[in-house]
Design an enzyme around this catalytic site. Structure first.
Site, PDB file in Angstrom:
ATOM      1  N   ASN A 214       2.792  -3.260  -0.592  1.00 29.84           N
ATOM      2  CA  ASN A 214       3.581  -3.504  -1.799  1.00 29.84           C
ATOM      3  C   ASN A 214       5.064  -3.610  -1.483  1.00 29.84           C
ATOM      4  OD1 ASN A 214       1.340  -3.469  -3.518  1.00 29.84           O
ATOM      5  ND2 ASN A 214       1.471  -1.272  -3.872  1.00 29.84           N
ATOM      6  N   HIS A 264      -2.580   3.063  -1.295  1.00 31.65           N
ATOM      7  CA  HIS A 264      -2.988   3.850  -2.464  1.00 31.65           C
ATOM      8  C   HIS A 264      -3.296   5.289  -2.067  1.00 31.65           C
ATOM      9  CE1 HIS A 264      -4.195   0.090  -5.021  1.00 31.65           C
ATOM     10  NE2 HIS A 264      -2.910   0.136  -4.721  1.00 31.65           N
ATOM     11  N   TYR A 273      -5.034  -4.758   1.826  1.00 32.75           N
ATOM     12  CA  TYR A 273      -3.600  -4.527   1.763  1.00 32.75           C
ATOM     13  C   TYR A 273      -2.968  -4.646   3.146  1.00 32.75           C
ATOM     14  CZ  TYR A 273      -3.607  -2.985  -3.104  1.00 32.75           C
ATOM     15  OH  TYR A 273      -3.713  -2.937  -4.478  1.00 32.75           O
TER      16      TYR A 273
END
Length: 809
Positions: A214, A264, A273
């Site tokens: 992210n 996460h 990811y």
């Protein structure tokens, strides 16, 4: 019309660093300033270069792009709350519930549709190349979304990702592609919207939704915002904000020194990811290279090292192993994809291969050469899903991989052989010359499974000791070919599970986003890099089930033990030896103790006193001391939408051959023992079953599990509570693996999977002359007729193997 893929389902893949050939409206080579030069570089990265648009696989891909763009152009109808009638984003009750997630996803998808149209305008050979009407429609769409939903002063709703990553990335890419069609006022307005939803504070703290992949995605938004807005401050922030991504972490999101990658907080995510992070870093490194904002942090070498430390162990013949793909395993076929394309482990693997090639352009020449050789090998061996035929790979990615494949001077590198343990994400990979396997476990740090966004609704038991395996030239589609929607989710290979029915809707078993973690510490093992002892103290998800599970990974087999299997759910408990996907029509012969079993569907039997079984074209299974095994052939039908609310509702069917141990309802102290032999013939399986001491089960109890294989000089024991098994005695819980070598030495591997032992004494009743190599944690050693090793504090080792080399007496 393009398919509305989930947030990580359809990545804009990578490209090369030179200007694309034949693209429309490409910036002039003599850019006006440094920002224009960066914009030209980014344009190349998202369009690709060095490919022939009239040759395959590019010709058909570009034509498909044009067809999609034409459909989007024909159906675009700006109205309040939507840009396309089937993609309404006006949320009547804006908040962060699942319904609002859907509305925000359609806003994001609207921007991605515009990006598709802009790409069709910019690429050659689309049939819409340079079409002024198409460009005007894209600009109209950008204005509409800006005025209607994604503008300065507007409020976000639903999933944060759509507002801070998904939509702004597509918006900024589109602005790069149609830069010459935008007025300065339009561009300024779009950039103000990005500033509103993605302020600098989005990367102020390395926490929450601003970590790992992210964070890289957010930096991409900031960097492109800086390029288009000609802001040095934004570019500097984007480059500097990457630095927290690089260092190894000891908890939470990021890369670990053992090769683990977690996102996460609790989810192993190397193939999802992790792929996003790898690809995003490759693109940002390439964008900023040679500029005043180049990423110069020396810690970025950690990312280069991770190519072989973290990603390569989970790549096999072009696929990326599902055990580190999290929710992505459930995405399959999108509900909105008219072509019915399937996302699977090969698709995820191919994206990583392209990212490795791009990342190599910024690495050392030696790293770049080796990585290209690895990629070529993975590509050449992917017989099941050739990368250059991958319908998901973008043109830039295809160009990168095509160049590697066509490099006649480049030698393809073979699959690595060896064992890797990843204690920080409770995973292991075991790779042999003709097959590979991986094991997925769960503990208090790592979730059983992750569900969220309506995805991975049946992933409950994927962390309950699931044992995946693939052959070198067979079974590479085992988990690719509609496995997840058709397999019995309570009978995943290798797992022990209660058949207590678990929830998959709003009350997802264990909770969303990795909340489902067992309160156990003993998960891990010990390895010398070739063989291993691995153990999992299993507590069932939403169940009273407890069990001890061990795997001893050897040269041509994995010995699997289970003990202490106890449950009070009022439901049957089973341990699945294997559950092979035989495809739509498969009828592989099952032979048990030399007798071929019926091939009809459906068929089931209880095999009493079985010594061995063999499934043609797959594997052999040996049952030490004989066992009662249940067998079933069945055709199972499911829908991808059963697992993922955004996936296709079309029924799919596959045939399965399942072998399992039925422990009955509410078992107490049950167990199992079997040997998995991937690729073995029936004759090899029978011979192994007849071979005395292969293996010798030293213990299979709630206290210890261990095996010895004298022919290999192997001894492995998992001490759940300390004690004695065979010639080994441990004072406390630990995992031990010993390999005696032909040169008169032995390697002793010890770990503290619980990360709790402040001292440990291990005794091996075997004559040892001397200790020749030792770790710092070994505080004392007594040799002679037996060996006694005294360890100090192991609690800070993170479950890592402590290796001692001795000379035998």
């Amino acid at each position: 019309m393009t398919a509305p893929w989930s947030r990580r389902g359809f990545l804009y893949a990578t490209g090369a660093s030179a200007l694309a050939l034949g693209t429309v409206g490409a910036p002039r080579a003599s850019a006006a300033d440094a920002y224009d030069a960066l914009r030209a570089t980014w344009r190349t990265l998202i369009l690709g270069s060095g490919f022939a648009p009239t040759a395959e696989p590019f010709k058909s891909r570009l034509a498909d792009l044009g067809t999609s763009a034409a459909s989007l152009l024909a159906t675009m109808a700006p109205a309040s709350g939507s840009l396309w009638p089937d993609a309404g984003y006006a949320d009547p009750d804006p908040d962060t519930d699942q319904e609002s997630f859907g509305y925000s996803a359609r806003m994001n998808d609207s921007y991605n549709r515009l990006r598709t149209m802009a790409e069709a305008y910019s690429q050659p050979g689309t049939g819409l190349t340079g079409d002024s009407g198409l460009a005007a429609a894209v600009v109209t769409g950008l204005d509409h979304l800006h005025d209607d939903v994604y503008g300065e002063g507007r409020s976000s709703f639903g999933n944060w990702y759509n507002w801070q990553i998904g939509a702004p990335q597509a918006l900024l890419d589109t602005c790069v592609l149609l830069y010459d069609h935008l007025s300065s006022a339009q561009l300024a307005g779009f950039l103000k919207a990005v500033d509103h939803f993605v302020p600098d504070t989005a990367v102020a703290v390395y926490a929450g939704t601003s970590t790992g992949a992210n964070r890289v995605d957010l930096c991409r938004v900031l960097a492109l915002r800086g390029v288009l807005g000609k802001s040095s401050a934004k570019l500097s922030l984007a480059a500097s904000a990457l630095s927290p991504v690089f260092p190894y972490v000891s908890g939470g999101d990021g890369l670990y020194a053992d090769g683990s990658f977690v996102q996460h907080t609790y989810v192993p995510y190397t193939a999802s990811y992790g792929s996003v992070m790898l690809g995003g870093l490759g693109m940002l490194f390439a964008l900023l290279a040679g500029s005043a904002w180049a990423v110069s942090d020396p810690a970025r070498q950690i990312v280069f090292d991770a190519v072989e430390n973290a990603w390569a162990p989970f790549l096999y013949n072009g696929l990326a192993m599902d055990g580190v793909a999290g929710r992505a395993i459930s995405r399959g076929v999108s509900a909105g994809d008219p072509a019915g394309r399937r996302q699977d482990d090969h698709v995820r693997g191919h994206a990583i291969l392209a990212s490795i090639v791009l990342l190599g352009q910024g690495a050392s020449s030696a790293e770049n050469l080796r990585w290209r050789g690895l990629v070529k090998g993975w590509m050449r061996r992917d017989y099941y899903s050739p990368p250059l035929s991958d319908g998901f790979l973008s043109v830039p990615s295809l160009a990168l991989l095509k160049a590697v494949d066509g490099d006649s001077a480049l030698a393809a590198i073979a699959e690595p052989v060896g064992h890797r343990l990843f204690p920080h994400m409770s995973r292991a990979t075991h790779r042999r010359p003709a097959w590979a396997a991986s094991i997925s476990m769960a503990d208090k740090r790592i979730t059983y499974y992750e569900t969220g966004n309506g995805e991975n609704l049946h992933g409950w038991h994927t962390g309950s000791g699931m044992l995946y395996w693939w052959g070198d030239t067979y079974a590479n589609g085992q988990y690719s070919d509609a496995f997840w929607p058709t397999v019995d989710p309570y009978r995943l290979p290798g797992t022990t599970a209660s058949r207590k029915v678990l929830a998959d809707a709003a009350d997802a078993a264990g909770g969303d986003w990795g909340a489902s973690r067992p309160d156990v510490n003993w998960v891990g093992g010990a390895t010398d890099g070739q063989r291993a002892s691995i153990g999992q103290y299993l507590k069932g998800l939403g169940s009273t089930l407890v069990a001890k599970k061990s795997w001893f990974c050897l040269d041509d087999a994995i010995v699997c033990l289970g003990a202490g299997i106890t449950c009070r759910d009022g439901a049957v408990v089973e341990s699945t030896v294997d559950n092979r996907n035989l495809g739509p029509t498969g009828a592989s012969a099952l032979t048990v103790d030399g007798v071929v079993q019926p091939s009809a569907y459906p068929w089931s039997a209880t095999l009493t006193g079985a010594s061995w079984a063999h499934l043609a074209g797959h594997a052999g299974y040996v049952f030490p001391g004989r066992a009662t095994v249940r067998a079933r052939r069945e055709e199972r039908t499911g829908r991808w939408s059963d697992l993922n609310k955004g996936s296709a509702t079309t029924p799919v069917s596959r045939r399965y051959l399942t072998l399992w141990a039925d422990h009955g309802t509410d078992p107490s102290g049950a167990g199992y023992a079997y040997v998995l032999m991937p690729g073995a013939s029936a004759a090899q399986t029978a011979a192994r079953a007849a071979a005395g001491g292969w293996p010798t089960v030293l213990a299979n109890t709630d206290d210890q599990q261990g095996v010895a294989v004298p022919a290999l000089g192997f001894t492995g024991v998992n001490f759940w509570f300390g004690g004695t098994a065979g010639a080994l005695t441990a004072s406390a819980p630990c995992s031990v693996m010993i390999s005696e070598r032909g040169d008169g030495t032995a390697v002793i591997c010890v770990s503290d999977p619980m990360r709790a032992q402040t001292s440990l004494t291990l005794t091996w009743r075997r004559a040892v002359a001397s200790v020749t190599a030792r770790p710092a944690t070994l505080t004392g050693a007594t040799t002679g007729a037996s060996l006694t090793l005294a360890f100090g504090d192991l609690s800070g080792t993170g479950g890592a193997t402590q290796q001692i080399v001795v000379r035998l007496g």
